[in-house]
Design an enzyme around this catalytic site. Structure first.
Site, PDB file in Angstrom:
ATOM      1  CB  ILE A 145      -0.253   1.154  11.096  1.00  0.00           C
ATOM      2  CG1 ILE A 145      -1.275   0.016  10.974  1.00  0.00           C
ATOM      3  CG2 ILE A 145      -0.017   1.782   9.728  1.00  0.00           C
ATOM      4  CD1 ILE A 145      -2.638   0.461  10.496  1.00  0.00           C
ATOM      5  N   GLY A 158       3.398  -3.050  10.568  1.00  0.00           N
ATOM      6  CA  GLY A 158       4.790  -3.225  10.965  1.00  0.00           C
ATOM      7  C   GLY A 158       5.595  -4.223  10.159  1.00  0.00           C
ATOM      8  CG  HIS A 202      -5.666   1.103   5.691  1.00  0.00           C
ATOM      9  ND1 HIS A 202      -5.144   2.064   6.535  1.00  0.00           N
ATOM     10  CD2 HIS A 202      -4.647   0.242   5.422  1.00  0.00           C
ATOM     11  CE1 HIS A 202      -3.878   1.803   6.761  1.00  0.00           C
ATOM     12  NE2 HIS A 202      -3.542   0.707   6.109  1.00  0.00           N
ATOM     13  CD  GLU A 218      -3.137  -3.088   8.020  1.00  0.00           C
ATOM     14  OE1 GLU A 218      -2.003  -2.946   7.549  1.00  0.00           O
ATOM     15  OE2 GLU A 218      -4.084  -2.335   7.758  1.00  0.00           O
ATOM     16  CG  ASN A 267      -1.779   1.198   1.367  1.00  0.00           C
ATOM     17  OD1 ASN A 267      -1.929   1.974   0.419  1.00  0.00           O
ATOM     18  ND2 ASN A 267      -2.364   1.379   2.532  1.00  0.00           N
ATOM     19  CG  LEU A 268       2.625   2.483  -3.485  1.00  0.00           C
ATOM     20  CD1 LEU A 268       2.928   3.022  -4.879  1.00  0.00           C
ATOM     21  CD2 LEU A 268       3.891   1.965  -2.824  1.00  0.00           C
ATOM     22  CE  LYS A 269      -0.224   3.031   5.282  1.00  0.00           C
ATOM     23  NZ  LYS A 269       0.034   3.182   6.716  1.00  0.00           N
ATOM     24  CB  ALA A 313       2.429   1.068   3.819  1.00  0.00           C
ATOM     25  CB  SER A 314       6.489   2.774   5.924  1.00  0.00           C
ATOM     26  OG  SER A 314       6.439   1.829   6.970  1.00  0.00           O
TER      27      SER A 314
END
Length: 212
Positions: free
Chosen positions: A138, A173, A85, A133, A6-8, A194-195
């Site tokens: 997150i 995470g 989400h 999640e 997920n690139l948010k 994501a990150s």
């Protein structure tokens, strides 16, 4: 294991990440998908990587300014969508309507939830998959499989009781291959992150570390 990135709304190059993911998918026979911003879906899909929407709205064609009609990302090349989400929470009724919209557009679905009880409720709506999640983890780099593995185990058990055909993903995470392995050992069918990739200096290396 399915890996959904997920690139948010991170300040990253979605095409660069998509190209890296497509290369890693081909070289390592991995199962990776990218969920970019809605405006980037077609560009990401054009790379050949499996592409998902970050959300679709619980609406049909009509007067719904500002909504994301499910057919729009599908027409742009998306094959699935995230729903509910932690950063875009919805009521069960809205999730149910978004699932109907996604089904109408031929999109696969993953419904996110915070805990096993919510996972059970989401599963009862009939998505293709659910993702557990805990929101407090997150973006922390501490995976739920390490911080509280019982949440993942209990989520898997909850899904098996409601509808064993629904896949279970582990989010929050996740950033390393060890995290992916731990999620698999706890019974997850995939991971959502994501990150760990979107903020990586070298997205290809980050993706390779996940699947090695």
């Amino acid at each position: 294991m399915f890996i959904l990135i997920n690139l948010k709304a991170y300040p990253c190059d979605p095409v660069e990440i998509a190209q890296a993911a497509d290369t890693v998918t081909t070289e390592h026979d991995a199962d990776i998908a990218i969920a970019p911003q809605a405006a980037h879906i077609q560009r990401v899909a054009d790379t050949g990587i499996e592409t998902w929407a970050q959300h679709v709205s619980p609406v049909e064609h009509g007067s719904h300014t500002g909504s994301t009609l499910a057919e729009a990302p599908a027409d742009a090349g998306a094959t699935g969508t995230l729903l509910n989400h932690s950063e875009n929470r919805r009521t069960l009724a809205e999730i149910d309507a978004s699932l109907d919209a996604a089904d109408r557009a031929g999109l696969s679905t993953v419904v996110c939830a915070n805990n096993p009880e919510q996972i059970a409720a989401a599963t009862s709506l009939g998505p293709d998959a659910v993702a557990v999640e805990p929101p407090e983890l997150i973006g922390t780099g501490t995976p739920v499989s390490q911080a509280d593995p019982d949440i993942v185990r209990d989520a898997v058990t909850a899904v098996e009781r409601v509808d064993p055909e629904v896949d279970v993903y582990c989010g929050a995470g996740i950033s390393t291959g060890e995290d992916v392995t731990s999620a698999k050992e706890l019974g997850a069918d995939g991971v959502l992150l994501a990150s760990g990739v979107a903020k990586a200096d070298d997205p290809k290396a980050a993706l390779e570390s996940l699947i090695e």
